[in-house]
Design an enzyme around this catalytic site. Sequence first.
Site, PDB file in Angstrom:
ATOM      1  N   PRO A 146      32.460  39.351  41.120  1.00 21.21           N
ATOM      2  CA  PRO A 146      31.391  40.028  41.858  1.00 21.21           C
ATOM      3  C   PRO A 146      30.019  39.338  41.841  1.00 21.21           C
ATOM      4  O   PRO A 146      29.053  39.837  41.266  1.00 21.21           O
ATOM      5  CB  PRO A 146      31.330  41.395  41.180  1.00 21.21           C
ATOM      6  CG  PRO A 146      31.763  41.120  39.776  1.00 21.21           C
ATOM      7  CD  PRO A 146      32.812  40.049  39.890  1.00 21.21           C
ATOM      8  N   CYS A 147      29.903  38.227  42.536  1.00 17.86           N
ATOM      9  CA  CYS A 147      28.624  37.537  42.644  1.00 17.86           C
ATOM     10  C   CYS A 147      27.633  38.324  43.509  1.00 17.86           C
ATOM     11  O   CYS A 147      26.429  38.085  43.446  1.00 17.86           O
ATOM     12  CB  CYS A 147      28.819  36.123  43.169  1.00 17.86           C
ATOM     13  SG  CYS A 147      29.663  36.030  44.758  1.00 17.86           S
ATOM     14  N   HIS A 148      28.131  39.286  44.278  1.00 18.87           N
ATOM     15  CA  HIS A 148      27.246  40.101  45.116  1.00 18.87           C
ATOM     16  C   HIS A 148      26.304  40.968  44.280  1.00 18.87           C
ATOM     17  O   HIS A 148      25.298  41.447  44.794  1.00 18.87           O
ATOM     18  CB  HIS A 148      28.067  40.981  46.076  1.00 18.87           C
ATOM     19  CG  HIS A 148      28.966  41.950  45.379  1.00 18.87           C
ATOM     20  ND1 HIS A 148      30.252  41.604  45.000  1.00 18.87           N
ATOM     21  CD2 HIS A 148      28.779  43.235  44.978  1.00 18.87           C
ATOM     22  CE1 HIS A 148      30.813  42.650  44.409  1.00 18.87           C
ATOM     23  NE2 HIS A 148      29.941  43.643  44.382  1.00 18.87           N
TER      24      HIS A 148
END
Length: 179
Positions: A146-148
């Site tokens: 989850p780089c978001h």
Amino acid sequence: MSTATLSAARVSLTRHPTPVGTLTLAASDDAVLSCAFASPEEVLARLTACRGVTVEEPTDVREDLLARTRAQLDAYLSGRLRAFSLPVDLRLASPFVRHTVASLDGFAAYGRTGTYGALAQRMGRPGAARAVGRALGANPVCVIVPCHRVVASSGGVSGYAGGVAAKRYLLDLEATTPI
């Protein structure tokens, strides 16, 4: 996040439509190598540039892993799943991108965010917020890793491989889904 070793791999590709855009998925017999907003041609080029990677039609094992990946993406995007339980192979990432993506583990939990600067600090690279942002933009397994959840120090949403609308969708989904 579990990671597979970087040995030779036979890999298969598929496309998966989602509410945030169509994702190109690639999996070996052991792990997911790509969950990307990039076209199949772009992912194929990255895969064929990797030493020891052969792209071919899916086997039952790869099709099973791709099916589990699609199912977990659908469950996550409908608010029924908080964390992925898929093996991930980061061979499509440079060493710095691998280090950056691996540093996300335990950084910003579901429904929370952290800043590029805080992640750079965590990595022992204070002042490297922009480099961290570029590295996250090259995350080959976005959504799954989850780089978001990493945002600007102002809290603003910017810089996501799937575009700002996709990033906002993912953050809003997590913010409005009970933990």
